[in-house]
Design a protein around this motif. Structure first.
Motif, mmCIF file in Angstrom:
data_model
loop_
_atom_site.group_PDB
_atom_site.id
_atom_site.type_symbol
_atom_site.label_atom_id
_atom_site.label_comp_id
_atom_site.label_asym_id
_atom_site.label_seq_id
_atom_site.Cartn_x
_atom_site.Cartn_y
_atom_site.Cartn_z
ATOM 1 N N THR A 170 18.290 5.089 10.370
ATOM 2 C CA THR A 170 17.598 5.647 9.205
ATOM 3 C C THR A 170 17.527 7.165 9.327
ATOM 4 O OG1 THR A 170 15.467 5.271 10.297
ATOM 5 C CG2 THR A 170 16.214 3.578 8.754
ATOM 6 N N GLN A 171 17.211 7.789 8.202
ATOM 7 C CA GLN A 171 17.306 9.241 8.133
ATOM 8 C C GLN A 171 16.171 9.968 8.872
ATOM 9 O OE1 GLN A 171 19.584 11.152 7.299
ATOM 10 N NE2 GLN A 171 18.711 13.119 6.717
ATOM 11 N N GLY A 172 14.952 9.401 8.813
ATOM 12 C CA GLY A 172 13.835 10.079 9.441
ATOM 13 C C GLY A 172 13.595 11.447 8.823
ATOM 14 N N PRO A 173 12.781 12.319 9.406
ATOM 15 C CA PRO A 173 12.049 12.031 10.635
ATOM 16 C C PRO A 173 10.830 11.119 10.431
ATOM 17 C CG PRO A 173 11.529 14.251 9.892
ATOM 18 C CD PRO A 173 12.573 13.723 8.957
ATOM 19 N N ARG A 174 10.502 10.794 9.190
ATOM 20 C CA ARG A 174 9.347 9.899 9.026
ATOM 21 C C ARG A 174 9.724 8.489 9.456
ATOM 22 N NH1 ARG A 174 10.120 6.277 5.075
ATOM 23 N NH2 ARG A 174 11.624 6.765 3.444
ATOM 24 N N LEU A 175 8.720 7.708 9.788
ATOM 25 C CA LEU A 175 8.956 6.288 10.047
ATOM 26 C C LEU A 175 9.084 5.573 8.698
ATOM 27 C CD1 LEU A 175 6.441 5.994 12.981
ATOM 28 C CD2 LEU A 175 8.923 5.801 13.156
ATOM 29 N N GLU A 176 9.424 4.290 8.742
ATOM 30 C CA GLU A 176 9.707 3.553 7.513
ATOM 31 C C GLU A 176 8.418 3.038 6.863
ATOM 32 O OE1 GLU A 176 11.159 2.856 10.581
ATOM 33 O OE2 GLU A 176 12.755 4.249 10.017
ATOM 34 N N THR A 177 8.535 2.637 5.603
ATOM 35 C CA THR A 177 7.446 1.889 4.971
ATOM 36 C C THR A 177 7.595 0.420 5.366
ATOM 37 O OG1 THR A 177 8.702 1.307 2.986
ATOM 38 C CG2 THR A 177 7.524 3.427 2.945
ATOM 39 N N ALA A 178 6.526 -0.353 5.151
ATOM 40 C CA ALA A 178 6.591 -1.788 5.440
ATOM 41 C C ALA A 178 7.672 -2.447 4.587
ATOM 42 C CB ALA A 178 5.228 -2.427 5.192
ATOM 43 N N ALA A 179 7.798 -2.017 3.338
ATOM 44 C CA ALA A 179 8.811 -2.606 2.443
ATOM 45 C C ALA A 179 10.219 -2.265 2.933
ATOM 46 C CB ALA A 179 8.603 -2.115 1.008
ATOM 47 N N GLU A 180 10.400 -1.069 3.435
ATOM 48 C CA GLU A 180 11.729 -0.700 3.963
ATOM 49 C C GLU A 180 12.094 -1.559 5.166
ATOM 50 O OE1 GLU A 180 11.985 4.006 2.574
ATOM 51 O OE2 GLU A 180 10.972 3.489 4.441
ATOM 52 N N ILE A 181 11.098 -1.817 6.029
ATOM 53 C CA ILE A 181 11.380 -2.670 7.198
ATOM 54 C C ILE A 181 11.748 -4.087 6.730
ATOM 55 C CG2 ILE A 181 10.340 -3.782 9.232
ATOM 56 C CD1 ILE A 181 11.131 -0.881 9.782
ATOM 57 N N GLN A 182 11.068 -4.588 5.699
ATOM 58 C CA GLN A 182 11.415 -5.921 5.174
ATOM 59 C C GLN A 182 12.836 -5.919 4.611
ATOM 60 O OE1 GLN A 182 9.842 -8.714 5.686
ATOM 61 N NE2 GLN A 182 8.304 -7.532 6.808
ATOM 62 N N ARG A 183 13.193 -4.847 3.962
ATOM 63 C CA ARG A 183 14.561 -4.739 3.441
ATOM 64 C C ARG A 183 15.585 -4.722 4.584
ATOM 65 N NH1 ARG A 183 17.233 0.795 1.525
ATOM 66 N NH2 ARG A 183 19.338 0.055 1.208
ATOM 67 N N LEU A 184 15.268 -3.944 5.644
ATOM 68 C CA LEU A 184 16.188 -3.896 6.785
ATOM 69 C C LEU A 184 16.325 -5.288 7.399
ATOM 70 C CD1 LEU A 184 15.130 -0.547 8.556
ATOM 71 C CD2 LEU A 184 17.017 -0.923 6.972
ATOM 72 N N ARG A 185 15.200 -6.010 7.453
ATOM 73 C CA ARG A 185 15.243 -7.366 8.021
ATOM 74 C C ARG A 185 16.139 -8.259 7.151
ATOM 75 N NH1 ARG A 185 9.674 -10.412 9.096
ATOM 76 N NH2 ARG A 185 10.044 -10.180 11.309
ATOM 77 N N ARG A 186 15.979 -8.156 5.827
ATOM 78 C CA ARG A 186 16.837 -8.961 4.929
ATOM 79 C C ARG A 186 18.306 -8.585 5.093
ATOM 80 N NH1 ARG A 186 12.613 -7.873 1.369
ATOM 81 N NH2 ARG A 186 13.778 -6.242 0.289
ATOM 82 N N TRP A 235 6.732 -2.068 17.129
ATOM 83 C CA TRP A 235 7.213 -2.957 16.065
ATOM 84 C C TRP A 235 7.471 -2.110 14.829
ATOM 85 C CZ3 TRP A 235 9.105 -7.414 17.076
ATOM 86 C CH2 TRP A 235 8.577 -8.235 18.054
ATOM 87 N N GLY A 236 8.498 -2.453 14.083
ATOM 88 C CA GLY A 236 8.772 -1.765 12.829
ATOM 89 C C GLY A 236 7.532 -1.797 11.940
#
Ligand code: HPA
Length: 245
Positions: free
Chosen positions: A160-176, A209-210
């Motif tokens: 991911t691009q960063g430097p911020r961490l992801e949102t919860a929805a982004e992590i769910q998308r990455l998981r999908r 954890w993400g």
């Protein structure tokens, strides 16, 4: 064999490396993140590079990945072990675990991600079906087994691009999407190594954890620090048992 180690967050120097020389390399792509540190680690030659600079001042999106890979190749490195902190997404990728991923999905943007954009007559499309070097991965897994360190064999790394961490929805998308791990520095580092014909593999240290996966919690920087201190110690042990090939 000439082994390069790129150290990330939590590994800005390699304890136990008997330093023989520091080398400032100038490249056609600008300055690498830091001088290369040449030395001897448990009897074999190693070149170490701090990805974020020695004082950890370069954020992931501003790392000069091209200069770093070019410099390592220039000094004769043939194999690169890239150490990186990641967030865990898949169940097996719990904080403090080490993982040697075998696939990548690249979500970064606006990074200089190829050596082949200077001369249009020389465009090369590298094969990237298997982004990590199979032999080097096996070597890392064997070293972990020998050192008695549990590592997860395989997994898909989301860059991911960063430097911020992801949102919860982004992590769910990455998981999908099938991602198991998420970090900010794995690309374009891996593809540049492939373009430069360097064998490259990742040793990922799960720091947290993400986002949204630890119920009711946000991502804690204190936890990340503690987990990385623990995980990087394992990485040092793993590197120490890499017998020269
Ligand atoms: N996301 C992205 N990069 C990271 C993380 C994360 O949760 N943890 C450590 N590096």
């Amino acid at each position: 064999m000439s082994l390069g180690i790129i150290g990330g967050t939590g590994l800005t120097s390699l304890e136990g490396l008997e330093i023989t020389r520091r080398e400032v390399v100038r490249t056609p792509f600008g300055e690498p993140s830091a001088p290369l540190v040449h030395g001897c680690f448990r009897g074999y030659n190693v070149t170490f590079l701090a990805r974020h600079g020695h004082n950890h001042s370069i954020p992931p999106h501003q790392v000069n990945y091209r200069a770093n890979i070019w410099a390592l190749r220039h000094v004769g490195v043939e194999q690169v072990v890239a150490v990186a902190a990641v967030g865990g997404i898949g169940e097996a990728y719990a904080p403090r675990r080490l993982a040697i991923p075998d696939q990548i999905i690249d979500y970064t943007h606006s990074r200089e991600s190829t050596f082949f954009d200077q001369d249009a007559a020389d465009v090369t499309h590298v094969d990237f079906t298997y982004p990590y070097d199979a032999r080097l991965r096996r070597w890392l897994l064997a070293a972990a087994a020998e050192a008695g360190i549990e590592v997860v064999d395989g997994g898909t790394y989301a860059a991911t691009q960063g430097p911020r961490l992801e949102t919860a929805a982004e992590i769910q998308r990455l998981r999908r999407d099938g991602c198991d791990l998420v970090g900010m520095t794995g690309m374009p580092e891996a593809v540049l190594a492939r373009e430069a014909e360097l064998a490259y593999a990742h040793c990922a240290v799960v720091a947290n954890w993400g986002a949204g996966l630890a119920e009711g919690q946000t991502v804690s920087m204190d936890d990340i620090r503690d987990n990385l201190t623990y995980g990087m110690d394992l990485v040092r042990q793993l590197i120490a048992s890499l017998a020269p090939k």
